[in-house]
Design an enzyme around this catalytic site. Sequence first.
Site, mmCIF file in Angstrom:
data_model
loop_
_atom_site.group_PDB
_atom_site.id
_atom_site.type_symbol
_atom_site.label_atom_id
_atom_site.label_comp_id
_atom_site.label_asym_id
_atom_site.label_seq_id
_atom_site.Cartn_x
_atom_site.Cartn_y
_atom_site.Cartn_z
ATOM 1 N N LYS A 237 -4.552 -8.222 -9.390
ATOM 2 C CA LYS A 237 -6.021 -8.392 -9.387
ATOM 3 C C LYS A 237 -6.628 -7.753 -10.642
ATOM 4 O O LYS A 237 -6.030 -6.868 -11.268
ATOM 5 C CB LYS A 237 -6.652 -7.771 -8.134
ATOM 6 C CG LYS A 237 -6.357 -6.280 -7.892
ATOM 7 C CD LYS A 237 -7.238 -5.297 -8.658
ATOM 8 C CE LYS A 237 -6.798 -3.855 -8.504
ATOM 9 N NZ LYS A 237 -7.381 -2.903 -9.422
ATOM 10 N N ASP B 65 -6.812 -0.818 -2.136
ATOM 11 C CA ASP B 65 -6.858 -2.213 -2.596
ATOM 12 C C ASP B 65 -6.121 -3.174 -1.656
ATOM 13 O O ASP B 65 -6.148 -4.388 -1.861
ATOM 14 C CB ASP B 65 -6.238 -2.331 -3.996
ATOM 15 C CG ASP B 65 -7.175 -1.808 -5.079
ATOM 16 O OD1 ASP B 65 -8.394 -1.926 -4.909
ATOM 17 O OD2 ASP B 65 -6.674 -1.278 -6.087
HETATM 18 P P1 ATP Z 1 -4.629 0.326 -8.462
HETATM 19 O O1 ATP Z 1 -5.224 -0.585 -9.472
HETATM 20 O O2 ATP Z 1 -4.457 -0.304 -7.086
HETATM 21 O O3 ATP Z 1 -5.252 1.680 -8.388
HETATM 22 P P2 ATP Z 1 -2.357 0.401 -10.206
HETATM 23 O O4 ATP Z 1 -2.226 -1.044 -10.440
HETATM 24 O O5 ATP Z 1 -2.976 1.196 -11.307
HETATM 25 O O6 ATP Z 1 -3.106 0.656 -8.858
HETATM 26 P P3 ATP Z 1 0.319 0.419 -9.200
HETATM 27 O O7 ATP Z 1 1.062 -0.521 -10.080
HETATM 28 O O8 ATP Z 1 -0.007 -0.043 -7.832
HETATM 29 O O9 ATP Z 1 -0.961 0.990 -9.936
HETATM 30 O O10 ATP Z 1 1.175 1.789 -9.125
HETATM 31 C C1 ATP Z 1 0.575 3.022 -8.855
HETATM 32 C C2 ATP Z 1 1.640 3.989 -8.366
HETATM 33 O O11 ATP Z 1 2.038 3.585 -7.063
HETATM 34 C C3 ATP Z 1 2.886 3.995 -9.224
HETATM 35 O O12 ATP Z 1 2.914 5.133 -10.041
HETATM 36 C C4 ATP Z 1 4.039 3.952 -8.255
HETATM 37 O O13 ATP Z 1 4.820 5.124 -8.285
HETATM 38 C C5 ATP Z 1 3.419 3.825 -6.867
HETATM 39 N N1 ATP Z 1 3.962 2.679 -6.114
HETATM 40 C C6 ATP Z 1 4.304 2.710 -4.833
HETATM 41 N N2 ATP Z 1 4.758 1.513 -4.432
HETATM 42 C C7 ATP Z 1 4.704 0.690 -5.474
HETATM 43 C C8 ATP Z 1 5.044 -0.674 -5.662
HETATM 44 N N3 ATP Z 1 5.548 -1.430 -4.681
HETATM 45 N N4 ATP Z 1 4.823 -1.197 -6.880
HETATM 46 C C9 ATP Z 1 4.299 -0.432 -7.879
HETATM 47 N N5 ATP Z 1 3.991 0.864 -7.752
HETATM 48 C C10 ATP Z 1 4.184 1.437 -6.562
#
Ligand code: ATP
Length: 328
Positions: free
Chosen positions: A11, A146
């Site tokens: 997203k 989210d």
């Molecule tokens: P958001 O935008 O929802 O705040 P993000 O996109 O910045 O999140 P993610 O890629 O979801 O970040 O990853 C955030 C943290 O979540 C990572 O540092 C990771 O260790 C943890 N995590 C747990 N499960 C997952 C997963 N299935 N995929 C990616 N990261 C994960």
Amino acid sequence: MGDMILQAQAKLNLTLNILGKRTDGYHDIESVVQSIDLFDRIYLKTGLPVPVRRGNEEINIKVTCNDTSIPMGRGNLAVDAACALAEFAGLRASVEINIEKGIPVAAGLGGGSADAAAVLVGLNQLWRLNLSPSELMVVGERLGADIPFCVKGGTGIIRGKGEIVESLPTPCDLWFVVVILQDRISTAQAYAAFDRLAETTGVYDAALNVADVTSRMVQSIRAGKVENIAGCLTNALEQAALSIVPSIAGVKHILLAQGAAGVGMSGSGPTVFAIADSRAKAEAIRAALTWASCGGRPKGTSSGGASVSRVIKEVFVCQAISWGVAYR
Ligand code: ATP
């Protein structure tokens, strides 16, 4: 008992306002969110579920992933989602989850939440639970802000800490050039920097938020006017993200100079995106960035491409889509 392959879609936050800090440590937000056709592939396999007394049993989950930087047990949102659903349904089953990451991690693209949403949708089918999307959203909201949005996906407004989701029509021909930076920002890091900035200004107000931004964005989306959507992009976390990764500003500047209709930052950053009203325009912006990262001087900038290639990790051309989880 069965297996299934799903796509968990990333997203982008088109707007993000932070309305205040809650007593539970979360922030109350208001954000217009858009699913895009960048995804993780989730392979699910499960044995026959058996009923258990609630909260009585741990389920047996094996997870594998092509990115070893994320947790491989509890703490992986996909695993947490499977456990939460089993507990909610009062059952136990063996589950194997293989995640093929296509969504960059800790980039503000909601990859972990998308994976959790896909596991909820997939196991709901495989375990024949017949839970409605709203019930799956309730299971998901305890795990991550989210996740409720990712269960439905498409275009929507999220409110509260993310658990209130209102759907909007998905505009046609809404294209993005999504620029992944070398740096990562964790959500906790960005909100901590935001709180420090908010303390110095004294309030969660117009200094960091843009008034009426949600209603202006919603109007633009309903009218399907890509140029107006591009003109309403805002993110209250951007100043905080800039204090951690200053190159966000330079990348936005370069994108605008290549003819982007508007530029924004997604979630807690540092991913930056440009908006275009056709695939051809988005591809042209990506080509200019690729040329720059091979040493060419991008239009409208004084420095050469070497600095661009040091900062940018990957560039994707993506389209707005009207779903969050797809079966494959
Ligand atoms: P958001 O935008 O929802 O705040 P993000 O996109 O910045 O999140 P993610 O890629 O979801 O970040 O990853 C955030 C943290 O979540 C990572 O540092 C990771 O260790 C943890 N995590 C747990 N499960 C997952 C997963 N299935 N995929 C990616 N990261 C994960």
